[in-house]
Design a protein around this motif. Sequence first.
Motif, PDB file in Angstrom:
ATOM      1  N   PHE A 192      18.630  20.368 -22.825  1.00  0.00           N
ATOM      2  CA  PHE A 192      19.555  21.272 -23.447  1.00  0.00           C
ATOM      3  C   PHE A 192      20.643  21.849 -22.337  1.00  0.00           C
ATOM      4  CE2 PHE A 192      16.865  21.554 -26.676  1.00  0.00           C
ATOM      5  CZ  PHE A 192      17.790  21.792 -28.089  1.00  0.00           C
ATOM      6  N   GLN A 193      20.058  21.861 -20.945  1.00  0.00           N
ATOM      7  CA  GLN A 193      21.055  22.222 -19.902  1.00  0.00           C
ATOM      8  C   GLN A 193      21.952  21.256 -19.615  1.00  0.00           C
ATOM      9  OE1 GLN A 193      18.265  23.232 -16.536  1.00  0.00           O
ATOM     10  NE2 GLN A 193      17.818  25.230 -17.509  1.00  0.00           N
ATOM     11  N   THR A 194      21.651  19.882 -19.788  1.00  0.00           N
ATOM     12  CA  THR A 194      22.696  18.743 -19.467  1.00  0.00           C
ATOM     13  C   THR A 194      23.699  18.526 -20.589  1.00  0.00           C
ATOM     14  OG1 THR A 194      20.875  17.701 -18.197  1.00  0.00           O
ATOM     15  CG2 THR A 194      22.705  16.289 -18.662  1.00  0.00           C
ATOM     16  N   ASN A 195      23.129  18.561 -21.985  1.00  0.00           N
ATOM     17  CA  ASN A 195      23.834  18.009 -23.052  1.00  0.00           C
ATOM     18  C   ASN A 195      24.272  19.202 -23.814  1.00  0.00           C
ATOM     19  OD1 ASN A 195      23.487  15.710 -22.043  1.00  0.00           O
ATOM     20  ND2 ASN A 195      21.796  15.114 -23.410  1.00  0.00           N
ATOM     21  N   PHE A 196      23.757  20.521 -23.867  1.00  0.00           N
ATOM     22  CA  PHE A 196      24.064  21.564 -24.842  1.00  0.00           C
ATOM     23  C   PHE A 196      23.998  22.820 -24.231  1.00  0.00           C
ATOM     24  CE2 PHE A 196      21.424  18.120 -26.950  1.00  0.00           C
ATOM     25  CZ  PHE A 196      22.650  17.447 -27.734  1.00  0.00           C
TER      26      PHE A 196
END
Length: 107
Positions: free
Chosen positions: A42-46
């Motif tokens: 989530f931190q990387t993509n969203f």
Amino acid sequence: MNIADYKELQSLKNERESFYIYFSAPNCGVCKALQPKLEDLFQTNFAKLKAYHVDTALQPDIAAQEGLYTNPSLLVFIDGQEVLRRSRTIGLDEVNESLNRYYKMVF
């Protein structure tokens, strides 16, 4: 951030927030192993989705109100609407693919 009660969850939905909730219990080995991987995804993509957590051992009523009776579980809301619901076996690739389209449309 932990969700304190079902009223708080309803408030997030009504305010049309974009967020995800990870439901887990302290005695769940799969929950502990999956949580850092999901957080990284989530931190990387969203990154625009706010992260919340519900400890189902302390607050089983929140999970029950949402119809979740197994750990781990994941709910994702974009613009206040539920766009993803997964329980027990949560595949990171599947979560990524499922959310990509919704996320790109809104953000």
